[in-house]
Each structure stands twice: as C-alpha cells, then as structure tokens.
Design an enzyme around this catalytic site. Structure first.
Site, PDB file in Angstrom:
ATOM      1  N   LYS A 187       0.804  -1.230   0.000  1.00 20.78           N
ATOM      2  CA  LYS A 187       0.000   0.000   0.000  1.00 20.78           C
ATOM      3  C   LYS A 187       0.835   1.278   0.000  1.00 20.78           C
ATOM      4  O   LYS A 187       0.427   2.282  -0.590  1.00 20.78           O
ATOM      5  CB  LYS A 187      -0.958   0.001   1.201  1.00 20.78           C
ATOM      6  CG  LYS A 187      -2.145  -0.924   0.990  1.00 20.78           C
ATOM      7  CD  LYS A 187      -3.132  -0.870   2.138  1.00 20.78           C
ATOM      8  CE  LYS A 187      -4.400  -1.641   1.739  1.00 20.78           C
ATOM      9  NZ  LYS A 187      -5.375  -1.730   2.811  1.00 20.78           N
ATOM     10  N   ASP A 208      -9.908   3.158   1.582  1.00 12.94           N
ATOM     11  CA  ASP A 208      -9.911   2.562   2.929  1.00 12.94           C
ATOM     12  C   ASP A 208     -10.548   3.450   3.999  1.00 12.94           C
ATOM     13  O   ASP A 208     -11.222   2.929   4.900  1.00 12.94           O
ATOM     14  CB  ASP A 208      -8.489   2.188   3.362  1.00 12.94           C
ATOM     15  CG  ASP A 208      -8.107   0.790   2.895  1.00 12.94           C
ATOM     16  OD1 ASP A 208      -8.999  -0.047   2.726  1.00 12.94           O
ATOM     17  OD2 ASP A 208      -6.895   0.542   2.712  1.00 12.94           O
TER      18      ASP A 208
END
Ligand code: S3P
Length: 436
Positions: free
Chosen positions: A66, A102
């Site tokens: 990420k 997210d």
C-alpha cells in the site's frame, strides 16, 4: 466487440482475499464484461509491470504494497497523498493514478451501526497503510484519534500528517479505558490488546479476515465486534465506482461475503495455466515436489496416450481432435487429489474446461511477457504459433487469451524468474490460505 476488462488485487499473501468474490458477483449481476482476480507479489514494481502488460483496467492494492506502490505511480488523489498509502490504482489518459478508499471502508463500517463518530475517542493500532487510512477517515469525521505503533517514531510521523495524536505502546491500557472505538490495522495474527483492557462499551473493528486475533477477545468481553469483511465491503463499493464509473450492487456483494473459502471443496488440486512457454511444467514439477503432491502434465498425458507428439496430433487429426483429447484428460481431475496439473496454453479457451478446473483445483495463472515465453520454446513444437515464432498470429493469440486466463485464475504469479521461485510464491500462498 468491446474487450473484457481485467481487474485484480495485488499483494502477498493474497489468495485469501475475498475481493474477487465481491467484484465478480457484482459484475455478473450487472452484466459487465469484466473479471477480477488476484496477483501475488511482494514487489510494487512487479505489480505495476503486470498492470501495464496485462492491460488491467484497475488494481486494488493490499499489504505489503500500500505504501511502496506510491513510487511507481504518476499521480495521487489528495486523500492518498495525505495518508501516504494507496489501495486502488487506475490508468486515466495514460496516467497511473493512486486513490484510497480505505477511509470510507472504516467510517462506513462504523456508521452502519448507527454510530456518530464526532468527538469519539478512537484508538488506531498500526501506522502502516491501513492504519493511516483508518486514522485519516476518523479524523475527517471529527473523531479524536490516538495512533499506536510498535515503532513509536513511525506513529509520530504519521500523526503529524493526519492531525491526530501518536501514543506510546505502554500508554495503551489507560487509553483503552477512555476509548469508544478500537481499530486494529496490524499485520495478520498480530495483537497488541490484552483481553482485560476490553469492555462491553468498546466497538472493535479489525482489518484482518479471516484470521483476526482480536475477534475472540472482543466477543468474550462483550464488545461490539465488526469483522474485517465489513471494512472490505465498504472500501470495495467506492473502488467499484472508481473502476467502472457505476454503482456496485451492494446486496450482491454482501451475500458474496457469506461464501466461505472451504479447504476441502477443491480436492487440494492445483492447476497451472498460462501461455505456451510461461513455465507451467517446470514450476509445476517444483511445486509438486515442495508440496509432496503428484504432478500431471496434460500435454504429456495426451502424447503418451496417443503415441504421437502434439504437432503430429495437430497435423494428422486437427486441432478439434486435440481439444477433445485435452478436454477428456482435464475432466479426469474430478477424480484426483493432491495433484498439480500443468495445463496446455489453450485449455482455458473452453468455458467448460475453465469451470472443471475452477471446481476441482486452485487455478494459478503463470504470467510471463510474450517475449519471455517465446525464448523458452521452440516455435516448431507449438503448431499454433507462427512458423518463425513471433508473428502477428502469435501476438494476437497471446492478447486474446489474457482475459481467459484471468477468468480461470484464482491467482496470478509472475513466472519471469526461476521455476523454484515461482513455485515458492505459490507454496507460500497455499500454505497461508489453507495451512491452518
Ligand atoms: C497450446 C499449448 C501447448 C499445447 C498445444 C496447444 C495452446 O501447450 O497444448 O500446442 O493452444 O496454447 P503448452 O502451453 O504447454 O505449450
């Protein structure tokens, strides 16, 4: 005819990911010409190379990529830039752009309980990509966020950017006393929370599924526990919109989440698919050895049964006859257990073969660029290739097959490395997913 769009989630381990279930169910319901699979890699540059070469229309990114993926991208959308992490990559007018859905995954999961986040005290565990995204989302909703990380310095750097407080690990017990919400974004199987610190007023959300160390503790202490699947779902819905420009079917995705992974359903077989020369036989043999499984090379079985080489079968009996022999050898997988299959490059062209393989094995697509594939084979041994190998016909076949491999595959692994390394990546994935 419009092309089939290919999407994926990249990370390692990734075979456990339920993202393909969510997306593919929604694609089917909404009749999208699209397919979603998984790419196993620990390397951000390899993830982006595969994005470009396979021609993906969108890529989700999970641990450990990420943060590392950022260096490989051209642009970041503002939230991703502040967070310093990306979970969705898109190519727009030739520009690779990173986004992060997210924060919504976290806030929507909490709000779905009817919670208001304004002024709430939230403990966020972990200052990696997921933890920072959680903190960002909660701060934006007006919550008071305390970021805890085993390496304190990392929490301080992140907290400065995100507008929250960094807290020492040894302050955690007193912090927990005052907290309303606990979000754990630690690596799988790691837990920093002691059972006695939890009380029934806590709402606990763990990024991890299916192995959440917090789940049993939180349930035992009477906390409200939100499983990682809720986070997964609530970040997938905006990602779906980013990728397709359309609204996902939430109800279908929710239902898909209730499908288990099942350790016995596919008889423990593994099928390797991919273009001629991608290394299915060599990596397959290495994998079978590692796992202690049997190994079956579908082309070799056909050659042995017919007493002829593959080019002879094509020449004397035609492709149709070859495909029917191939199909019957593949169908025998229903009786097999603990066997690694190396399938011919064209096995996935038949939808029934795809479905046979998917129902009876984990299907792994070994991807190597066309040039790398052709270096490994003699074009004369492959009747479907241009005589000199790298002609238009070969290139067209390669392109045409990409979505078919993606439709078949549970997992994509780059095979432009030593067969033992390719086998090791698959071995780790299988072990992580089915090993306990
Ligand atoms: C084919 C691939 C070959 C063999 C036959 C057809 C294909 O197997 O089955 O030449 O259609 O791609 P490999 O992928 O093992 O080369």
């Amino acid at each position: 005819m419009s092309r089939t769009h290919i999407f994926a989630v990249a990370g390692h381990p990734v075979l456990h990911s339920k993202s393909p279930l969510l997306f593919n169910k929604s694609f089917q319901k909404l009749k999208e010409k699209a397919v979603y699979t998984r790419i196993s890699t620990e390397s951000a540059s390899e993830a982006v190379t595969l994005f470009e070469e396979i021609g993906l229309s969108g890529l989700n990114v999970t641990a450990p990529l990420k943060q590392a993926i950022i260096d490989q991208l051209d642009e970041l959308e503002p939230a991703a830039s502040v967070i310093g992490a990306v979970n969705a990559v898109l190519k727009e007018r030739g520009v690779l752009k990173g986004s992060n859905t997210d924060p919504l995954g976290v806030t929507a999961s909490l709000k779905s309980l009817g919670l208001s986040l304004q002024g709430r005290h939230c403990v966020v565990l972990g200052a990696g990509g997921a933890g920072k995204a959680a903190a960002y989302g909660l701060v934006r909703e007006g919550a008071r966020v305390f970021l805890v990380n085993r390496t304190y310095r990392k929490a301080v750097l992140a907290a400065e950017k995100l507008g929250c407080d960094a807290v020492y690990l040894d302050e955690l017990p007193s912090l927990m006393n005052e907290a309303n919400i606990v979000v754990s974004a630690l690596a799988p199987r790691i837990n920093l929370i002691r059972k006695e610190w939890l009380h029934p007023a806590h709402v606990v959300l763990d990024a991890n599924y299916p192995h959440s160390p917090l789940q049993n503790l939180a349930r035992a202490q009477g906390c409200t526990y939100i499983p990682g699947e809720a986070w997964l779902l609530n970040q997938a819905i905006p990602a779906y919109k980013l990728f397709t420009g359309k609204e996902a079917d939430r109800a279908i995705m929710e239902r898909a989440l209730s499908f288990g992974f099942g350790t016995t359903t596919r008889r423990n077989n593994i099928s390797l698919v991919g273009f001629m020369g991608c290394g299915k036989s060599t990596a397959g043999l290495a994998l079978a050895k590692k796992l202690g499984y049997s190994f079956k090379d579908v082309d070799a079985v056909i050659e042995e049964r017919e007493g002829k080489t593959i080019p002879e079968i094509f020449h004397l009996k035609g492709e149709e006859r070859f495909r029917s022999l191939e199909k019957s050898v593949l169908a025998e997988i229903e009786q097999e257990r603990r066997t690694v299959y190396a399938c011919g490059g064209g096995a996935v062209s038949d939808p029934e073969n795809r479905s046979t393989l998917r129902s009876n094995s984990r299907v792994i697509w070994l991807y190597a660029a066309l040039g790398a594939c052709l270096q490994r084979i003699d074009p004369r041994s492959r009747p479907l290739l241009d005589k000199e190998g790298r002609g238009e016909k070969t290139e067209e076949l390669f392109r045409k097959r990409l979505p078919l491999y993606a439709q078949a595959a549970d997992l994509v692994v780059s095979s432009e490395k030593k067969p033992e390394q390719t086998a090791e990546t698959i071995y780790e994935e299988i072990h992580h997913t089915l090993g306990d």
